[in-house]
Design an enzyme around this catalytic site. Structure first.
Site, PDB file in Angstrom:
ATOM      1  N   GLY A 187       0.814  -1.206   0.000  1.00 14.34           N
ATOM      2  CA  GLY A 187       0.000   0.000   0.000  1.00 14.34           C
ATOM      3  C   GLY A 187       0.849   1.259   0.000  1.00 14.34           C
ATOM      4  O   GLY A 187       0.517   2.253  -0.659  1.00 14.34           O
ATOM      5  N   THR A 188       1.950   1.222   0.724  1.00 20.24           N
ATOM      6  CA  THR A 188       2.816   2.401   0.816  1.00 20.24           C
ATOM      7  C   THR A 188       3.367   2.772  -0.562  1.00 20.24           C
ATOM      8  O   THR A 188       3.387   3.956  -0.935  1.00 20.24           O
ATOM      9  CB  THR A 188       3.973   2.120   1.801  1.00 20.24           C
ATOM     10  N   GLN A 233      -7.644   0.221   4.036  1.00 18.49           N
ATOM     11  CA  GLN A 233      -8.497  -0.390   5.071  1.00 18.49           C
ATOM     12  C   GLN A 233      -9.918  -0.636   4.582  1.00 18.49           C
ATOM     13  O   GLN A 233     -10.682  -1.334   5.244  1.00 18.49           O
ATOM     14  CB  GLN A 233      -8.543   0.501   6.323  1.00 18.49           C
ATOM     15  N   GLY A 268      -2.535  -6.076  -0.159  1.00 14.89           N
ATOM     16  CA  GLY A 268      -2.985  -7.468  -0.065  1.00 14.89           C
ATOM     17  C   GLY A 268      -3.159  -7.978   1.355  1.00 14.89           C
ATOM     18  O   GLY A 268      -4.127  -8.661   1.664  1.00 14.89           O
ATOM     19  N   THR A 275      10.099  -7.598 -11.962  1.00 18.23           N
ATOM     20  CA  THR A 275       9.361  -8.841 -12.226  1.00 18.23           C
ATOM     21  C   THR A 275       8.261  -9.020 -11.186  1.00 18.23           C
ATOM     22  O   THR A 275       8.474  -8.797  -9.993  1.00 18.23           O
ATOM     23  CB  THR A 275      10.342 -10.032 -12.205  1.00 18.23           C
ATOM     24  N   CYS A 283       1.918   1.034  13.073  1.00 17.51           N
ATOM     25  CA  CYS A 283       3.153   1.701  12.703  1.00 17.51           C
ATOM     26  C   CYS A 283       3.575   2.730  13.746  1.00 17.51           C
ATOM     27  O   CYS A 283       4.744   3.087  13.815  1.00 17.51           O
ATOM     28  CB  CYS A 283       3.006   2.378  11.357  1.00 17.51           C
TER      29      CYS A 283
HETATM   30  N1  PLP Z   1      -2.636   2.978   4.367  1.00 16.93           N
HETATM   31  C1  PLP Z   1      -3.373   2.554   5.393  1.00 16.93           C
HETATM   32  C2  PLP Z   1      -4.668   3.227   5.699  1.00 16.93           C
HETATM   33  C3  PLP Z   1      -2.927   1.482   6.172  1.00 16.93           C
HETATM   34  O1  PLP Z   1      -3.655   1.068   7.205  1.00 16.93           O
HETATM   35  C4  PLP Z   1      -1.691   0.878   5.854  1.00 16.93           C
HETATM   36  C5  PLP Z   1      -1.144  -0.206   6.702  1.00 16.93           C
HETATM   37  O2  PLP Z   1      -1.450  -0.308   7.863  1.00 16.93           O
HETATM   38  C6  PLP Z   1      -0.969   1.366   4.738  1.00 16.93           C
HETATM   39  C7  PLP Z   1      -1.472   2.417   4.025  1.00 16.93           C
HETATM   40  C8  PLP Z   1       0.333   0.762   4.351  1.00 16.93           C
HETATM   41  O3  PLP Z   1       0.140  -0.469   3.692  1.00 16.93           O
HETATM   42  P1  PLP Z   1       1.374  -1.459   3.515  1.00 16.93           P
HETATM   43  O4  PLP Z   1       1.631  -2.060   4.845  1.00 16.93           O
HETATM   44  O5  PLP Z   1       0.905  -2.482   2.524  1.00 16.93           O
HETATM   45  O6  PLP Z   1       2.490  -0.662   2.990  1.00 16.93           O
END
Ligand code: PLP
Length: 393
Positions: free
Chosen positions: A76-77, A186, A207, A244, A332
């Site tokens: 996600g990041t 989320q 994922g 890849t 985090c």
């Molecule tokens: N955005 C939100 C709202 C999240 O809750 C999270 C992870 O907790 C992320 C982004 C980051 O996702 P990832 O851990 O896949 O980088």
């Protein structure tokens, strides 16, 4: 490492989720026999390429998108960074970003790093939230200007579960000709999303928040939206993301999206009932406990509760003794003793913000587990309060 999975009571699903058995089953052949590179010209790789295409179609189906609008990423990041940096590069003359004060660090830290106030060249407006974690649409409208390159508003908050009115906000941005990104990490799999009906240009998902593996994410880019890749490299993902593909995880994510599309409604009804039982039980049995976040506009799995005059970390340690997993602040930010930036933005008083616990449930939780937590938490809080210098009974 201990094999704990069968003994723990896992209520930390906004941090990460257990992989669905169907997901693991779908992935295994691509970790063993089918190891071809999806970009290879031979049939051995080509067949893997077709499986990646199939997973892409399943993700697109869940989101109401077209397969070519789906780009696989590593998390996600990465999706969040790609969307924002792409918009800034597409419109180099525009310097303004609009976001909120309660974003996940994936957006918050990126925006802090881009901000002129830290010596960089962008201007960042961070919208306020009210005490229930909701946004003010008038403040949002007033924040948009001709210099705004992108709006980035999360769909649902990871700490409180509060859902923002993305549909309305995206439509307002569109009218102004401004790109709109939503961090839906989320939300995806927990609430229905139909991008065909929305003016969203970019959407991020991850994922591991929907019962598929860690290390795979998606960036949705609406057809026609200007796009500059974050990872330059080969021609993978139609040139949108070099590297890849993480084939097995992509297959797993595709299967997870397929399952979510099939079962979301039924699972949400069950999860919501468990969450409500837990939440109401705790709020009634523990004096001076407060729900953080809007009661209704919220994900069905999340309950963020402050237990006044105790430390969240101390509660977690006690829960840990009973193999109960929850979170104080977001995954985090826990590890730092600062109260969470989300609760601070909501104006939750210091004595309550410090004692906040997030319980985030999933389909794998049971009523017996909820009963067990309801049995243990009140005595944990009351024994911690006996030691608190601020608690006067
Ligand atoms: N955005 C939100 C709202 C999240 O809750 C999270 C992870 O907790 C992320 C982004 C980051 O996702 P990832 O851990 O896949 O980088």
């Amino acid at each position: 490492m201990n094999r704990q999975a069968d003994t723990i009571i896992y209520m930390d699903n906004n941090a990460t989720t257990r992989m669905a058995p169907e997901v693991l089953e779908a992935m295994l052949p691509f970790l063993t026999d089918y190891y071809g590179n999806p970009s290879s010209m031979h049939n051995f790789g080509g067949q893997v390429g077709r499986v990646v295409a199939d997973a892409r179609a399943k993700v697109a189906d869940l989101l109401g998108a077209e397969p070519e609008e789906i780009t696989f990423t590593s998390c996600g990041t990465e999706s969040d960074s790609t969307a924002i940096l792409s918009a800034l590069q597409s419109f180099p003359d525009k310097r303004h970003i609009v976001t909120t004060r309660v974003e996940h660090p994936a957006i918050k830290t990126l925006c802090d790093n881009l901000d002129a106030r830290t010596g960089h060249k962008h201007r960042v407006t961070r919208l306020k939230v009210s005490s229930d974690g909701t946004l003010d649409l008038d403040e949002y409208k007033a924040a948009l200007d001709d210099d705004t390159a992108i709006v980035s508003i999360m769909w649902a908050n990871n700490e409180t579960g509060v859902i923002f009115p993305v549909e309305e906000m995206a439509a307002i941005a569109k009218k102004r000709g401004i790109l709109f990104h939503t961090d839906a990490v989320q939300a995806v799999g927990k609430i229905p999303i139909d991008l065909k009906k929305l003016d969203v240009d970019f959407l991020s998902l991850s994922g591991h928040k929907l019962h598929s593996p860690k290390g795979v994410g998606v960036l949705y880019v609406r057809r026609g939206t200007p796009f500059v890749p974050f990872l330059a490299g080969g021609h993978q993902e139609k040139g949108r993301r070099g590297g890849t593909e993480n084939v097995a995880s992509i297959v797993g994510l595709g299967r997870a999206c397929e399952l979510a599309a099939l079962k979301m409604e039924e699972e949400n009804t069950k999860v919501r009932a468990l969450r409500d039982k837990l939440e109401n039980g705790l709020l009634t049995s523990v004096p001076r406990s407060i729900l953080n976040g809007h009661k209704i506009d919220r994900l069905p799995n999340t309950a963020n509760i402050s237990f006044e005059f105790v430390e969240g970390e101390a509660i977690l340690l006690h829960l840990n003794r009973y193999n109960i997993c929850a979170s104080s602040g977001s995954a985090c930010t826990s590890g730092s003793l600062e109260p969470s930036h989300v609760l601070r933005a909501m104006g939750v008083p210091f004595t309550a913000a410090h004692g906040s616990i997030r319980f985030s449930l999933s389909i794998y939780n049971t009523e017996q587990e909820v009963d067990f937590v309801l049995e243990k938490v009140p005595s944990i809080i009351s024994s911690l309060r006996q030691m608190s210098p601020f608690w006067n009974g």
